[in-house]
Design a protein around this motif. Structure first.
Motif, PDB file in Angstrom:
ATOM      1  N   GLU A   1       0.652  -1.217  -0.391  1.00  0.00           N
ATOM      2  CA  GLU A   1      -0.084  -0.436   0.411  1.00  0.00           C
ATOM      3  C   GLU A   1       0.857   0.974   0.075  1.00  0.00           C
ATOM      4  N   ALA A   2       1.666   1.664   0.575  1.00  0.00           N
ATOM      5  CA  ALA A   2       2.731   2.439   0.669  1.00  0.00           C
ATOM      6  C   ALA A   2       3.584   2.594  -0.223  1.00  0.00           C
ATOM      7  N   LEU A   3       4.091   1.169  -0.845  1.00  0.00           N
ATOM      8  CA  LEU A   3       4.719   1.254  -2.448  1.00  0.00           C
ATOM      9  C   LEU A   3       3.444   2.522  -3.216  1.00  0.00           C
ATOM     10  N   ALA A   4       2.325   1.656  -2.855  1.00  0.00           N
ATOM     11  CA  ALA A   4       1.537   1.943  -4.431  1.00  0.00           C
ATOM     12  C   ALA A   4       1.401   3.979  -3.775  1.00  0.00           C
ATOM     13  N   ASP A   5       1.305   4.118  -3.216  1.00  0.00           N
ATOM     14  CA  ASP A   5       0.976   5.255  -2.641  1.00  0.00           C
ATOM     15  C   ASP A   5       2.051   5.665  -3.508  1.00  0.00           C
TER      16      ASP A   5
END
Length: 424
Positions: free
Chosen positions: A22-26
C-alpha cells in the motif's frame, strides 16, 4: 491508494514480493519515483532472465518514473554467493570489459532522453575510492552478524565453508541503494526474487543510516511447467548477445515454449495489450496445434532483443529449413546460426566431396548408411531441400551453401547439417 503501474505489473505476473504494498502504491502514485535495478557483469553478456528486469524498468519508465540501470563493476568482481560453492574471481580487466559490453546491452531497452531519462551507473565509481576503514565504519556497523548468518545461502554454505569475500557481498549491494538514495534520490529498488534478501538489506541500510523509508519489489523466477528453472537450453544459457545466442536460436527457444506457460511468458516479455494476450490464450486453449501464442511470443521478444529485421530473418530461416522457401536465400550469418542450432558436424576438407549417403548418416538424420539408402529409395531424403533419388549421388560444389554448409533432411522434420571445406 492504488497504482496503475503496480496493477499492471501484478497482472503481468511481474510482482512476487514487495515491501509494504500500500505504501509502495502511494509512493508510485505520488511520483515520479527514481528507481534502480542492478546487473552484475559475471559473464560477457546478460541473459534472457535479466530481460525480466528490463521489462519491469520499461513499464515503470512508461508510467513516468526515472530509471537507473546499475552495472556492477565492483559487485561483479565479487559475485553473489551461490549454493553450489565459491565463485571463481575474474580479473579486474575482464570485469571492466564485461561492464562496457553489458552497458551497451541494457541501454537498448530504455529511453535516455526526456524528463525521466534513464541513466547507467557503475558502482565501482563509489566503491573503488572507499577505504576499508570507512566501509567498516559507515556500512559494516549497520549489519548484525547473526542476521547475516541467518541468510539461506550463507546457512547452506556454512558446513563446507564460505569466504569472507562472498559473505560480505550483501554489504556491497546494500551500499549501492544507500549511495543512490543519497546522490540520486532513489527510493525504489527491484530485482529477481532470488535477490530479495540483498534487496531488503539495502532497504534496511537506508533506514538505519539515514532514517528514511524506501521501497522494494521482486519479480518471480520463471519456471517451466514442471517447476524447474526456465532459462537453459541443451547448449546452455540463452544470451542476449547475438554472438553468443544467434537470433535464430533465440527465436526457436521461445517458439518452443510450453502451452501451459506460453501465456505467462507473453505477459512478461510482450507489450501486447490484455485483450490481445487473452485472445492468444483462447487460441492456445482451443487450437493449440496452431501455436499462435508461441509465434507471437517468439516474434515479439526477438524483435525487441535483436530487431524486427533479425526476427524476419529467423522466421525465414525456419521456413527454409523445412522446405517452405529456398535455403540459398539465407545470408551467411543467418545460415551459420541455423546450423549451429542443429549441431553441425564438420567433415573437414576431404580429397573428394562426400556422398549423399555419408552426409545423411554423418549429419545424424539417419542412424546408418543403410538407413540412408532406404530413405533415398523411399523418396524421403533431401539435400538443401532438394529430393535425392540416386543412392549413389555425390555432393557437387554447388551443393555447398555459402561455400561450406549442407543441410540434410529426412522426411518433413528430421534435419541436420554438415560443413565441408573444399581444398585445405
Amino acid at each position: 491508494m492504488t497504482s496503475a503501474v503496480l496493477d499492471e505489473l501484478k497482472w503481468r505476473g511481474l510482482l512476487a514480493n514487495s515491501t509494504d504494498e500500500e505504501a509502495l502504491a502511494d509512493h508510485l502514485e505520488a511520483g515520479p519515483v527514481t528507481f534502480y535495478v542492478g546487473f552484475d557483469p559475471t559473464a560477457p553478456s546478460i541473459h534472457f532472465g535479466n530481460l525480466v528486469q528490463l521489462m519491469v524498468a520499461r513499464h515503470l519508465q512508461a508510467a513516468g518514473h526515472r530509471p537507473l540501470l546499475l552495472v556492477g563493476g565492483s559487485t561483479g568482481m565479487i559475485g553473489d554467493p551461490k549454493d553450489s560453492g565459491e565463485r571463481t574471481l575474474n580479473s579486474p580487466e575482464t570485469v571492466a570489459g564485461w561492464v562496457e559490453r553489458i552497458r551497451s546491452q541494457v541501454e537498448r531497452y530504455l529511453d535516455f532522453s526526456g524528463p525521466n531519462a534513464a541513466r547507467v551507473v557503475n558502482n565501482l565509481d563509489w566503491t573503488g575510492p572507499l577505504s576499508v576503514l570507512d566501509f567498516l565504519r559507515d556500512v559494516g556497523k549497520h549489519f548484525p552478524v547473526n542476521r547475516m548468518l541467518a541468510r539461506d545461502v550463507v546457512r547452506n554454505r556454512l558446513e563446507d565453508g564460505i569466504s569472507y569475500t562472498e559473505f560480505s557481498y550483501v554489504l556491497l549491494q546494500s551500499m549501492d541503494y544507500l549511495e543512490l538514495f543519497r546522490s540520486q534520490g532513489c527510493t525504489l529498488q527491484f530485482g529477481g526474487s532470488d535477490q530479495w534478501g540483498n534487496i531488503t538489506a539495502g532497504v534496511e541500510l537506508v533506514r538505519r543510516a539515514e532514517g528514511a523509508r524506501v521501497h522494494a519489489l521482486a519479480t518471480p523466477l520463471l519456471t517451466k511447467a514442471d517447476g524447474t528453472k526456465f532459462g537453459k537450453t541443451e547448449g546452455g544459457t540463452v544470451w542476449l548477445d547475438p554472438a553468443m545466442t544467434s537470433p535464430y536460436a533465440f527465436h526457436q527457444f521461445f517458439l518452443n515454449a510450453e502451452d501451459a506457460k506460453v501465456v505467462e511468458y507473453l505477459k512478461v516479455f510482450s507489450s501486447r495489450t490484455r485483450a490481445e494476450i487473452e485472445e492468444l490464450e483462447r487460441s492456445t486453449r482451443e487450437q493449440p496445434h496452431l501455436r499462435l501464442a508461441q509465434k507471437a511470443l517468439a516474434d515479439d521478444v526477438t524483435a525487441l532483443v535483436h530487431s524486427p529485421a533479425e526476427r524476419d530473418a529467423a522466421v525465414a530461416a525456419a521456413a527454409a529449413l523445412f522446405g517452405r522457401s529456398d535455403l540459398r536465400d539465407l545470408t551467411g550469418p543467418v545460415l551459420e546460426g541455423v546450423v549451429a542450432e542443429l549441431g553441425v558436424v564438420d567433415l573437414g576438407a576431404p580429397a573428394q566431396l562426400p556422398s549423399v549417403v555419408e552426409v545423411l548418416e554423418r549429419s545424424g538424420v539417419v542412424a546408418s548408411r543403410g538407413a540412408a539408402r532406404r530413405a533415398i529409395a523411399e523418396g524421403g531424403a533431401y539435400i538443401n531441400n532438394v529430393k535425392v533419388s540416386d543412392v549413389d549421388a555425390v555432393l557437387s560444389p554447388d551443393d555447398l551453401l555459402h561455400g561450406r554448409y549442407v543441410i540434410a533432411r529426412r522426411g518433413k522434420r528430421t534435419v541436420g547439417a554438415v560443413t565441408v571445406r573444399v581444398g585445405s
